[in-house]
Design a protein around this motif. Structure first.
Motif, PDB file in Angstrom:
ATOM      1  N   THR A  35       0.822  -1.200   0.000  1.00 59.37           N
ATOM      2  CA  THR A  35       0.000   0.000   0.000  1.00 59.37           C
ATOM      3  C   THR A  35       0.863   1.260   0.000  1.00 59.37           C
ATOM      4  O   THR A  35       1.968   1.273   0.541  1.00 59.37           O
ATOM      5  N   SER A  36       0.330   2.317  -0.601  1.00 56.33           N
ATOM      6  CA  SER A  36       1.064   3.582  -0.650  1.00 56.33           C
ATOM      7  C   SER A  36       0.983   4.355   0.659  1.00 56.33           C
ATOM      8  O   SER A  36       1.757   5.284   0.880  1.00 56.33           O
ATOM      9  N   ASP A  37       0.033   3.976   1.530  1.00 51.86           N
ATOM     10  CA  ASP A  37      -0.152   4.664   2.804  1.00 51.86           C
ATOM     11  C   ASP A  37      -0.289   3.622   3.920  1.00 51.86           C
ATOM     12  O   ASP A  37      -1.399   3.351   4.387  1.00 51.86           O
ATOM     13  N   PRO A  38       0.830   3.031   4.359  1.00 52.72           N
ATOM     14  CA  PRO A  38       0.760   1.978   5.386  1.00 52.72           C
ATOM     15  C   PRO A  38       0.084   2.442   6.675  1.00 52.72           C
ATOM     16  O   PRO A  38      -0.665   1.679   7.287  1.00 52.72           O
ATOM     17  N   LEU A  39       0.354   3.680   7.096  1.00 51.17           N
ATOM     18  CA  LEU A  39      -0.225   4.152   8.352  1.00 51.17           C
ATOM     19  C   LEU A  39      -1.746   4.133   8.295  1.00 51.17           C
ATOM     20  O   LEU A  39      -2.409   3.751   9.268  1.00 51.17           O
ATOM     21  N   ALA A  40      -2.316   4.524   7.174  1.00 52.30           N
ATOM     22  CA  ALA A  40      -3.777   4.506   7.037  1.00 52.30           C
ATOM     23  C   ALA A  40      -4.321   3.086   7.180  1.00 52.30           C
ATOM     24  O   ALA A  40      -5.372   2.870   7.804  1.00 52.30           O
ATOM     25  N   GLU A  41      -3.616   2.121   6.614  1.00 51.76           N
ATOM     26  CA  GLU A  41      -4.060   0.730   6.713  1.00 51.76           C
ATOM     27  C   GLU A  41      -3.950   0.211   8.146  1.00 51.76           C
ATOM     28  O   GLU A  41      -4.831  -0.495   8.626  1.00 51.76           O
ATOM     29  N   PHE A  42      -2.863   0.549   8.827  1.00 50.21           N
ATOM     30  CA  PHE A  42      -2.736   0.153  10.224  1.00 50.21           C
ATOM     31  C   PHE A  42      -3.819   0.803  11.073  1.00 50.21           C
ATOM     32  O   PHE A  42      -4.369   0.169  11.980  1.00 50.21           O
ATOM     33  N   ARG A  43      -4.122   2.073  10.799  1.00 55.37           N
ATOM     34  CA  ARG A  43      -5.134   2.773  11.591  1.00 55.37           C
ATOM     35  C   ARG A  43      -6.516   2.148  11.442  1.00 55.37           C
ATOM     36  O   ARG A  43      -7.286   2.084  12.408  1.00 55.37           O
ATOM     37  N   LYS A  44      -6.858   1.680  10.248  1.00 48.24           N
ATOM     38  CA  LYS A  44      -8.176   1.087  10.019  1.00 48.24           C
ATOM     39  C   LYS A  44      -8.452  -0.045  11.001  1.00 48.24           C
ATOM     40  O   LYS A  44      -9.562  -0.177  11.523  1.00 48.24           O
ATOM     41  N   VAL A  45      -7.445  -0.867  11.226  1.00 44.32           N
ATOM     42  CA  VAL A  45      -7.619  -2.038  12.093  1.00 44.32           C
ATOM     43  C   VAL A  45      -7.214  -1.734  13.530  1.00 44.32           C
ATOM     44  O   VAL A  45      -8.000  -1.919  14.471  1.00 44.32           O
ATOM     45  N   ASN A  46      -5.983  -1.272  13.710  1.00 42.22           N
ATOM     46  CA  ASN A  46      -5.419  -1.157  15.055  1.00 42.22           C
ATOM     47  C   ASN A  46      -5.987   0.001  15.852  1.00 42.22           C
ATOM     48  O   ASN A  46      -5.962  -0.033  17.088  1.00 42.22           O
ATOM     49  N   VAL A  47      -6.484   1.035  15.180  1.00 39.73           N
ATOM     50  CA  VAL A  47      -7.067   2.175  15.882  1.00 39.73           C
ATOM     51  C   VAL A  47      -8.592   2.141  15.761  1.00 39.73           C
ATOM     52  O   VAL A  47      -9.310   1.954  16.751  1.00 39.73           O
ATOM     53  N   ASP A  48      -9.101   2.290  14.536  1.00 40.11           N
ATOM     54  CA  ASP A  48     -10.547   2.376  14.350  1.00 40.11           C
ATOM     55  C   ASP A  48     -11.255   1.089  14.779  1.00 40.11           C
ATOM     56  O   ASP A  48     -12.276   1.136  15.476  1.00 40.11           O
ATOM     57  N   GLY A  49     -10.714  -0.053  14.360  1.00 37.57           N
ATOM     58  CA  GLY A  49     -11.334  -1.320  14.731  1.00 37.57           C
ATOM     59  C   GLY A  49     -11.269  -1.574  16.224  1.00 37.57           C
ATOM     60  O   GLY A  49     -12.243  -2.042  16.838  1.00 37.57           O
TER      61      GLY A  49
END
Length: 320
Positions: free
Chosen positions: A81-95
């Motif tokens: 992914t071009s934006d790893p932090l956004a992908e981590f946030r989807k699961v580790n923060v938002d989820g």
């Protein structure tokens, strides 16, 4: 007591499942992403599509008193992914925060969050360990997502009264370990000469059994409420010491060449393996005195006992 465990099929989750399924007076619910066979008879599994902001946990949380949240998006070796932090946030923060808000609304008493030492940072000077309550300094998207989740959980605890316990493990090893630790055992088992005979770093590790023991302690220990804990085996090793002691556990004495660590670091950087070099040559130590004193907790397994258990499982798998 009814306990919900997320990440039940992961490395830590499987260890928790094995330990907790043997506890009396505890009803364990395991959240899984797809149907799984082979769980103990006294474990109820629920299929949850994913750890997302819109995941509905209400049916699973019915009657639950404690949530142990070990599910996460973990390190991706070859991130696409071009934006790893956004992908981590989807699961580790938002989820995570969505699950926690639903847990609080359902009357869950305590939420135990398995975070990461990467919240503290990527390394320490020798004999200057991280402290549980020191200023965090995450350096990668995974660590950043974990500290953001921690902050959100603390705010939710203050707002709702649900107790939050945060545990930041260092590198976890044990029977069935994968990645670099497994590769290390393979090298030693084959008798491969390794250029790691002169590394004088210090690194904290934690055996799976020791981490599981602390998590179980935090389910109902009164002093754990709204605290952050670091966890390790209580004995720090250099990479050289770890390889030698793992070799003993495997019955294959390590063949280590005394290549200076600085030379290894330069070579790894040239080959684009700087992160691996940091793990092999750099130090990362944690101070678990708060964990010991506040919880009256001691790691039940010594390093050598844990290495022997890990080696035994590895050798059994090699013989199949």
């Amino acid at each position: 007591m009814r306990v919900l465990l997320t990440g039940a099929t992961g490395f830590v989750g499987r260890g928790l499942l094995e330990r907790m399924s043997a506890l009396v007076n505890l009803e364990l619910i395991a959240a899984v992403r797809k149907p799984v066979s082979g769980f103990p008879e006294n474990v109820t599994s629920h299929v949850i599509a994913g750890l997302e902001a819109d995941t509905d946990w209400r049916k699973v949380l019915d009657g639950v008193e404690v949530v142990i949240h070990s599910a996460a998006r973990v390190h991706v070796m070859h991130e696409q992914t071009s934006d790893p932090l956004a992908e981590f946030r989807k699961v580790n923060v938002d989820g995570t925060l969505s699950l926690a808000r639903q847990a609080a609304a359902a009357g869950v008493r305590r939420f135990v969050f398995i975070s990461s030492i990467k919240v503290n940072g990527e390394g320490t000077p020798v004999n200057v360990p991280y402290l549980a309550d020191a200023q965090p300094a995450p350096a990668d998207p995974y660590g950043i997502s974990k500290i953001e989740a921690e902050k959100g959980l603390r705010a939710l605890a203050a707002e709702t009264g649900m107790e939050v316990v945060i545990i930041r493990p260092v590198l976890v090893y044990g029977p069935g370990v994968k990645a670099n630790f497994l590769n290390m055992m393979r090298w030693l088992h084959k008798g491969v000469p390794l250029p790691f005979g002169a590394i004088h770093n210090r690194r904290s590790l934690v055996a799976l059994d020791n981490l599981v023991d602390l998590i179980v302690t935090c389910i109902d220990h009164p002093a754990a409420a709204n605290q952050t804990f670091l966890v390790s085996d209580g004995e720090d090793l250099s990479t050289t010491e770890l390889l030698r002691r793992m070799g003993v556990a495997l019955g294959k004495p390590a063949r280590l060449l005394p290549v200076p660590s600085r030379l290894l670091e330069v070579g790894a950087t040239i080959l684009g393996k700087k992160a691996l070099s940091q793990r092999l040559c750099g130090s990362l130590q944690v101070d678990i005195s708060k964990t010991r004193e506040l919880l009256n907790w001691t790691p039940p397994l010594s390093v050598d006992e844990a290495l022997r258990k890990t080696a035994k499982h590895f050798l059994e798998q090699q013989s199949k």
